[in-house]
Design a protein around this motif. Structure first.
Motif, PDB file in Angstrom:
ATOM      1  N   LEU A 184       0.833  -1.202   0.000  1.00 35.13           N
ATOM      2  CA  LEU A 184       0.000   0.000   0.000  1.00 35.13           C
ATOM      3  C   LEU A 184       0.867   1.251   0.000  1.00 35.13           C
ATOM      4  CD1 LEU A 184      -2.713  -1.104   2.584  1.00 35.13           C
ATOM      5  CD2 LEU A 184      -3.143  -0.531   0.193  1.00 35.13           C
ATOM      6  N   PHE A 185       1.936   1.218   0.784  1.00 32.22           N
ATOM      7  CA  PHE A 185       2.827   2.374   0.891  1.00 32.22           C
ATOM      8  C   PHE A 185       3.532   2.662  -0.434  1.00 32.22           C
ATOM      9  CE2 PHE A 185       6.846   4.411   2.310  1.00 32.22           C
ATOM     10  CZ  PHE A 185       6.296   5.562   2.845  1.00 32.22           C
ATOM     11  N   LYS A 186       3.917   1.614  -1.158  1.00 37.35           N
ATOM     12  CA  LYS A 186       4.562   1.824  -2.460  1.00 37.35           C
ATOM     13  C   LYS A 186       3.628   2.550  -3.423  1.00 37.35           C
ATOM     14  CE  LYS A 186       7.777  -2.019  -2.525  1.00 37.35           C
ATOM     15  NZ  LYS A 186       8.133  -3.298  -3.148  1.00 37.35           N
ATOM     16  N   TYR A 187       2.364   2.196  -3.385  1.00 34.98           N
ATOM     17  CA  TYR A 187       1.396   2.802  -4.296  1.00 34.98           C
ATOM     18  C   TYR A 187       0.943   4.194  -3.845  1.00 34.98           C
ATOM     19  CZ  TYR A 187       0.591  -1.290  -7.254  1.00 34.98           C
ATOM     20  OH  TYR A 187       0.733  -2.306  -8.162  1.00 34.98           O
ATOM     21  N   TYR A 188       0.679   4.362  -2.566  1.00 40.75           N
ATOM     22  CA  TYR A 188       0.005   5.565  -2.093  1.00 40.75           C
ATOM     23  C   TYR A 188       0.791   6.372  -1.061  1.00 40.75           C
ATOM     24  CZ  TYR A 188      -3.862   2.917  -4.129  1.00 40.75           C
ATOM     25  OH  TYR A 188      -4.657   2.202  -4.983  1.00 40.75           O
ATOM     26  N   GLY A 189       2.001   5.978  -0.749  1.00 37.36           N
ATOM     27  CA  GLY A 189       2.767   6.636   0.299  1.00 37.36           C
ATOM     28  C   GLY A 189       2.946   8.129   0.115  1.00 37.36           C
ATOM     29  N   LYS A 190       3.101   8.577  -1.109  1.00 37.52           N
ATOM     30  CA  LYS A 190       3.321  10.007  -1.379  1.00 37.52           C
ATOM     31  C   LYS A 190       2.097  10.856  -1.023  1.00 37.52           C
ATOM     32  CE  LYS A 190       7.451   9.760  -3.178  1.00 37.52           C
ATOM     33  NZ  LYS A 190       8.609  10.301  -2.547  1.00 37.52           N
ATOM     34  N   LEU A 191       0.948  10.210  -0.825  1.00 40.10           N
ATOM     35  CA  LEU A 191      -0.263  10.938  -0.463  1.00 40.10           C
ATOM     36  C   LEU A 191      -0.356  11.205   1.042  1.00 40.10           C
ATOM     37  CD1 LEU A 191      -2.776   9.021  -2.760  1.00 40.10           C
ATOM     38  CD2 LEU A 191      -1.716  11.245  -3.184  1.00 40.10           C
ATOM     39  N   LEU A 192       0.540  10.603   1.801  1.00 37.04           N
ATOM     40  CA  LEU A 192       0.566  10.791   3.254  1.00 37.04           C
ATOM     41  C   LEU A 192       1.400  12.016   3.611  1.00 37.04           C
ATOM     42  CD1 LEU A 192       1.273   7.100   4.359  1.00 37.04           C
ATOM     43  CD2 LEU A 192      -0.943   8.267   4.294  1.00 37.04           C
ATOM     44  N   THR A 193       1.254  12.470   4.852  1.00 38.35           N
ATOM     45  CA  THR A 193       2.093  13.576   5.316  1.00 38.35           C
ATOM     46  C   THR A 193       3.534  13.076   5.456  1.00 38.35           C
ATOM     47  OG1 THR A 193       1.840  13.077   7.671  1.00 38.35           O
ATOM     48  CG2 THR A 193       0.154  14.502   6.662  1.00 38.35           C
ATOM     49  N   GLU A 194       4.464  13.996   5.513  1.00 37.94           N
ATOM     50  CA  GLU A 194       5.884  13.647   5.663  1.00 37.94           C
ATOM     51  C   GLU A 194       6.107  12.800   6.918  1.00 37.94           C
ATOM     52  OE1 GLU A 194       8.889  14.818   4.004  1.00 37.94           O
ATOM     53  OE2 GLU A 194       7.737  15.632   2.331  1.00 37.94           O
ATOM     54  N   LYS A 195       5.479  13.197   8.038  1.00 40.44           N
ATOM     55  CA  LYS A 195       5.660  12.467   9.295  1.00 40.44           C
ATOM     56  C   LYS A 195       5.083  11.060   9.201  1.00 40.44           C
ATOM     57  CE  LYS A 195       6.809  14.953  13.232  1.00 40.44           C
ATOM     58  NZ  LYS A 195       6.777  15.705  14.312  1.00 40.44           N
ATOM     59  N   GLN A 196       3.931  10.930   8.559  1.00 38.95           N
ATOM     60  CA  GLN A 196       3.336   9.612   8.386  1.00 38.95           C
ATOM     61  C   GLN A 196       4.233   8.732   7.518  1.00 38.95           C
ATOM     62  OE1 GLN A 196      -0.475  10.842   6.819  1.00 38.95           O
ATOM     63  NE2 GLN A 196      -1.515  10.354   8.745  1.00 38.95           N
ATOM     64  N   GLN A 197       4.779   9.309   6.455  1.00 39.72           N
ATOM     65  CA  GLN A 197       5.686   8.559   5.581  1.00 39.72           C
ATOM     66  C   GLN A 197       6.893   8.068   6.366  1.00 39.72           C
ATOM     67  OE1 GLN A 197       6.734  10.439   1.799  1.00 39.72           O
ATOM     68  NE2 GLN A 197       4.804  11.560   1.833  1.00 39.72           N
ATOM     69  N   GLU A 198       7.491   8.952   7.141  1.00 38.75           N
ATOM     70  CA  GLU A 198       8.660   8.579   7.935  1.00 38.75           C
ATOM     71  C   GLU A 198       8.320   7.489   8.945  1.00 38.75           C
ATOM     72  OE1 GLU A 198      12.068   9.183   8.111  1.00 38.75           O
ATOM     73  OE2 GLU A 198      11.551   9.808   6.087  1.00 38.75           O
ATOM     74  N   ALA A 199       7.186   7.641   9.624  1.00 37.05           N
ATOM     75  CA  ALA A 199       6.786   6.664  10.638  1.00 37.05           C
ATOM     76  C   ALA A 199       6.586   5.286  10.012  1.00 37.05           C
ATOM     77  CB  ALA A 199       5.511   7.126  11.346  1.00 37.05           C
ATOM     78  N   ILE A 200       5.908   5.233   8.885  1.00 39.47           N
ATOM     79  CA  ILE A 200       5.682   3.930   8.227  1.00 39.47           C
ATOM     80  C   ILE A 200       6.995   3.358   7.732  1.00 39.47           C
ATOM     81  CG2 ILE A 200       4.700   2.835   6.179  1.00 39.47           C
ATOM     82  CD1 ILE A 200       2.117   4.089   6.787  1.00 39.47           C
ATOM     83  N   ARG A 201       7.839   4.190   7.143  1.00 35.53           N
ATOM     84  CA  ARG A 201       9.129   3.723   6.646  1.00 35.53           C
ATOM     85  C   ARG A 201       9.958   3.116   7.778  1.00 35.53           C
ATOM     86  NH1 ARG A 201      10.448   8.268   4.287  1.00 35.53           N
ATOM     87  NH2 ARG A 201       9.281   7.913   2.393  1.00 35.53           N
ATOM     88  N   MET A 202      10.002   3.809   8.900  1.00 36.78           N
ATOM     89  CA  MET A 202      10.781   3.315  10.037  1.00 36.78           C
ATOM     90  C   MET A 202      10.172   2.047  10.634  1.00 36.78           C
ATOM     91  SD  MET A 202      12.113   6.648  12.125  1.00 36.78           S
ATOM     92  CE  MET A 202      10.951   7.920  11.730  1.00 36.78           C
ATOM     93  N   TYR A 203       8.859   1.974  10.662  1.00 36.48           N
ATOM     94  CA  TYR A 203       8.179   0.828  11.277  1.00 36.48           C
ATOM     95  C   TYR A 203       8.253  -0.416  10.402  1.00 36.48           C
ATOM     96  CZ  TYR A 203       4.668  -1.622  14.059  1.00 36.48           C
ATOM     97  OH  TYR A 203       4.012  -2.527  14.851  1.00 36.48           O
ATOM     98  N   VAL A 204       7.978  -0.254   9.112  1.00 32.79           N
ATOM     99  CA  VAL A 204       7.932  -1.407   8.214  1.00 32.79           C
ATOM    100  C   VAL A 204       9.310  -1.734   7.641  1.00 32.79           C
ATOM    101  CG1 VAL A 204       6.945  -2.298   6.064  1.00 32.79           C
ATOM    102  CG2 VAL A 204       5.505  -1.028   7.636  1.00 32.79           C
TER     103      VAL A 204
END
Length: 101
Positions: A12-32
């Motif tokens: 999901l992040f690969k497809y739609y990650g750019k639609l999230l806020t910067e902080k959300q992107q960072e949090a998901i990147r660090m978590y996953v």
């Protein structure tokens, strides 16, 4: 979060990650991707563990909603399945032609 859920979120992040806020992107990147704990992510982003959990939950919900509304992943899966079926059909036809020679 189990491995299956991590894979789903990663896709999901690969497809739609750019639609999230910067902080959300960072949090998901660090978590996953980096497999950091909520506490470690909180330290990196200077927010509480609960703040990280809330941000991740909100981001994941957003990613799922994007897929529900846009359906790009489902569309791509259908295309891949059709291509695979087409490949098999072409192979069968080639084999049939070669057998007739």
């Amino acid at each position: 979060m189990n491995l299956e859920e991590q894979v789903e979120i990663s896709i999901l992040f690969k497809y739609y990650g750019k639609l999230l806020t910067e902080k959300q992107q960072e949090a998901i990147r660090m978590y996953v991707d980096d497999n950091l704990s909520l506490g470690e992510i909180g330290d990196e982003l200077s927010i509480t563990r609960q703040g990280v959990k809330d941000a991740l939950d909100k981001a994941i919900l957003s990613l799922k909603k994007y897929e529900d509304n846009l359906g790009f992943i489902k569309r791509d899966e259908k295309i891949r399945a059709n291509l695979k079926n087409t490949d098999e059909s072409i192979k069968t036809k080639i084999i049939s032609i070669l057998e007739d020679i």
